[in-house]
Motif scaffolding. Structure first.
Motif, PDB file in Angstrom:
ATOM      1  N   ASP A 192      -9.500  21.769 -14.985  1.00 23.65           N
ATOM      2  CA  ASP A 192      -8.860  21.628 -13.675  1.00 23.65           C
ATOM      3  C   ASP A 192      -7.504  22.331 -13.649  1.00 23.65           C
ATOM      4  N   SER A 193      -6.754  22.229 -14.743  1.00 18.64           N
ATOM      5  CA  SER A 193      -5.452  22.899 -14.805  1.00 18.64           C
ATOM      6  C   SER A 193      -5.613  24.419 -14.745  1.00 18.64           C
ATOM      7  N   PHE A 206     -12.136  21.088  -8.162  1.00 15.81           N
ATOM      8  CA  PHE A 206     -11.576  20.427  -9.328  1.00 15.81           C
ATOM      9  C   PHE A 206     -12.508  19.300  -9.767  1.00 15.81           C
ATOM     10  N   ASP A 221     -10.456  21.300  -2.708  1.00 14.91           N
ATOM     11  CA  ASP A 221     -10.121  20.339  -3.758  1.00 14.91           C
ATOM     12  C   ASP A 221     -11.334  19.963  -4.597  1.00 14.91           C
ATOM     13  N   HIS A 257      -3.696  29.836  -7.800  1.00 16.02           N
ATOM     14  CA  HIS A 257      -2.371  29.995  -7.209  1.00 16.02           C
ATOM     15  C   HIS A 257      -1.421  30.960  -7.931  1.00 16.02           C
ATOM     16  N   PHE A 302      -6.523  25.461 -11.253  1.00 14.67           N
ATOM     17  CA  PHE A 302      -5.340  25.436 -10.393  1.00 14.67           C
ATOM     18  C   PHE A 302      -4.481  26.691 -10.614  1.00 14.67           C
TER      19      PHE A 302
END
Length: 361
Positions: free
Chosen positions: A263-264, A66, A63, A271, A267
């Motif tokens: 951060d987006s 981020f 985490d 994934h 992410f």
């Protein structure tokens, strides 16, 4: 104006005033000690708070990639540094104010005790001298009364027609003896009076003023030391303000580092599977080729296509060395990471080999 001149007869008030000064020093020391305890407790609570909310291990480390997670970690680190400055304030107040003033207070108590003892001793000496004066004065008064009585008796004997010459001479001799003794007492009284007046003059104009002026100097120095201690109370905190400001600035900077778009994207990169979206489901017409009510279709029902639902929970596949259990994009990243790791180990081995060759091994 000074204590020795203007307060020469105010021993009790000087005693109480200087004692009040000592009490104030002691009170201030206790106040600063309690302040240091508050700072230490505050710092400890801040450290515990920082530790409680810090990221550690596994998913939490992931985490921290981020920016909003990483910024919170930086804020917690800055808060931990901030707690250190509060501890420094407590330590400097304890050593710079409490310890120093405690030692000074002990010296001050001893100095005050010495001055008061000197004043008491001087007063006692003057009282002893006065008692001696009173004793000699009483003796002189007594002897003079006896002299007057003897003189009157001698005159009475001399005027007595029945008194013999021997009686008259005896009475006169006794009277002269009393006069001589009275004169000696008078001289002793005069000498003692002169001595006492000299001692009293020295006591009131020299000795006591000197002692009281020393106590005035002592008290004024105490006040100056208290003023320094008061200022020091603020100065100690002022000295760490630049570092505290840096900690707070660091917290603001950490907040400014956050990039929601980055951060987006991170992410997404972590994934995304790389799979294509499912195609449209085709229509299957089972009415074609119906021959009878009891068709083969009723005996052999058509196969139903499995539902593709991307949000359903999936059973985690077993891990494979080649990461074949992962979606294409994720597999690509893990394989590249593995290649980079092996490359580093290879380079490290080559560097060690080269170093051994240089030293001739």
């Amino acid at each position: 104006m000074d204590w020795g001149t203007d307060l020469w007869d105010q021993y009790d008030h000087i005693d109480k005033h200087t004692q009040s000064g000592l009490d104030l020093v002691d009170r201030y020391i206790k106040f600063v000690k309690e302040r240091t305890e508050i700072e230490q407790s505050y710092a400890k609570q801040l450290r515990n708070l920082s530790k409680k909310y810090a990221k550690r291990g596994g998913k939490e480390e992931q985490d921290c990639k981020f920016s909003n997670h990483a910024s919170l970690q930086e804020i917690l680190n800055e808060l931990n540094d901030y707690a250190g400055q509060r501890e420094l304030i407590a330590e400097n107040m304890m050593t710079g104010i409490c310890v120093d003033l405690t030692k000074y207070l002990q010296d001050l108590k001893q100095e005050r005790k010495t001055h008061l003892a000197d004043a008491k001793k001087a007063q006692q000496n003057l009282e002893i001298s006065f008692k001696q004066l009173e004793s000699i004065k009483k003796r002189f008064a007594k002897e003079w009364a006896e002299t007057e009585k003897a003189t009157q008796q001698a005159e009475k004997t001399e005027n007595d027609i029945n008194a013999t010459r021997l009686d008259v001479e005896k009475a006169k001799t006794h009277a002269h003896g009393r006069i001589h003794t009275a004169e000696e007492c008078r001289n002793d009284y005069a000498a003692q009076l002169q001595k006492y007046n000299k001692e009293q003059n020295f006591y009131y104009y020299t000795e006591i003023p000197q002692i009281f002026n020393k106590m005035q100097d002592m008290d004024e120095l105490r006040i100056r030391r208290m003023a320094e201690g008061y200022c020091q109370f603020a100065d100690i905190e002022k000295k760490v303000q630049p570092i505290i400001s840096k900690c707070l600035e660091g917290i603001s900077t950490a907040g400014g580092k956050i990039n929601e778009k980055q951060d987006s994207m991170l992410f997404i990169e972590q994934h995304k599977s790389g799979f294509e979206r499912p195609a449209d489901v085709e229509f299957e017409d089972y009415t074609q080729g119906i021959k009878s009510a009891t068709s083969e279709s009723s005996l052999n029902p058509p196969k139903v296509r499995a539902k593709l639902w991307p949000f359903s929970k999936k059973t985690k596949p077993p891990l494979a060395e080649d990461f074949s259990h992962l979606p294409p994009e994720q597999r690509k990243k893990r394989l590249q990471s593995k290649i980079d790791e092996i490359s580093k180990e290879l380079q490290k081995a080559l560097d060690q080999s080269e170093a051994l060759e240089k030293i001739g091994i």
